[in-house]
Design a protein around this motif. Sequence first.
Motif, PDB file in Angstrom:
ATOM      1  N   ARG A 163       0.830  -1.201   0.000  1.00  0.00           N
ATOM      2  CA  ARG A 163       0.000   0.000   0.000  1.00  0.00           C
ATOM      3  C   ARG A 163       0.866   1.253   0.000  1.00  0.00           C
ATOM      4  N   GLY A 164       1.970   1.232   0.777  1.00  0.00           N
ATOM      5  CA  GLY A 164       2.842   2.389   0.819  1.00  0.00           C
ATOM      6  C   GLY A 164       3.487   2.679  -0.528  1.00  0.00           C
ATOM      7  N   VAL A 165       3.888   1.649  -1.240  1.00  0.00           N
ATOM      8  CA  VAL A 165       4.477   1.854  -2.561  1.00  0.00           C
ATOM      9  C   VAL A 165       3.440   2.386  -3.533  1.00  0.00           C
ATOM     10  N   ARG A 166       2.224   1.883  -3.440  1.00  0.00           N
ATOM     11  CA  ARG A 166       1.167   2.409  -4.305  1.00  0.00           C
ATOM     12  C   ARG A 166       0.900   3.876  -4.027  1.00  0.00           C
ATOM     13  N   ASP A 167       1.121   4.301  -2.796  1.00  0.00           N
ATOM     14  CA  ASP A 167       0.929   5.708  -2.444  1.00  0.00           C
ATOM     15  C   ASP A 167       2.151   6.567  -2.755  1.00  0.00           C
ATOM     16  N   GLY A 168       3.203   5.979  -3.308  1.00  0.00           N
ATOM     17  CA  GLY A 168       4.359   6.760  -3.730  1.00  0.00           C
ATOM     18  C   GLY A 168       5.587   6.640  -2.855  1.00  0.00           C
ATOM     19  N   ALA A 169       5.577   5.786  -1.834  1.00  0.00           N
ATOM     20  CA  ALA A 169       6.725   5.647  -0.934  1.00  0.00           C
ATOM     21  C   ALA A 169       7.724   4.650  -1.519  1.00  0.00           C
TER      22      ALA A 169
END
Length: 301
Positions: free
Chosen positions: A50-56
Amino acid sequence: MAFDVSDELDYPRITPAVRWLIAINVAIFFLQVTVVGHGDMTGALGFSARGVRDGAFWTLGTYMFVHGGFWHLLFNMYALWIFGPRLEHEWGSGSFAYYYLWCGVGGLLLHFLIARDSLLIGASAAVFGVMLAYAMRYPDDEIYLFGVLPMKVKWMVALLTVVNLMGGVMTRDGASGTAYWAHLGGFLFGLLYLRTPSAQGLERLKQRVSQIPDIPDETPRAVPRSLPRPREKGEVDEIVARSKAVGTKRPMLPPSTRQPSQRRSEELNLVLDKISLHGLDSLTRDERKLLEEMSKQLRDR
């Protein structure tokens, strides 16, 4: 789990890359328990789909530098301190750091494929890859598990593989809080790296050169084997005479039990050791010339 390597080794107990990796992990953990807080630190640096999908995207690399607690950090850093320096001493700091990060990425990928919804933190995948490399390089080295139980490194790594495989199968979604699949990913990517032909090319070259049998040196030739132009007989005789005259002026060397080929082989071993420690740029002109000559001899054979 505690380890204690039984052999006394002739290199520094801690090497540069291992020192920096431990320092970074300890510094981040110090901030985690004093200034930032556990939840904020793991949320900012830990990996999750989820964090990678949010740009992290930075969490693809930072996850392996934040830990869930003191014992989590202690186990990983202690294992890195035990098994890392000897590998770094042989590979060089750059190659060792690359391998460490490579295994960490491998742990992340396998974790993402199987338990993608759970948070991933810790250096365990990278450290497990280091332990695998040590076991493949020095399989019969003995350690003391828990400080009292003697065990060869190869059996310890095999035991850890079985334990993590069983744990991963029983808790596939990562609900246990232990990233079993990340550990196995570190093992898997470490194995892939170590099985590639280029991973140990320098070591194989060194072993190949060391096994060359001693061959008597050829009698020095005053005339090249292939002449660019035909020479007159008188000119050849003059070159031979000059060569003999130079040879008579050379001082007599003290007797030695070593043949010239043995000395050149020993000199080449020193050059190869220097390359593994400091790289090709550290060689002098004479050392580069020696390396080129021996490489040519190997190609001719």
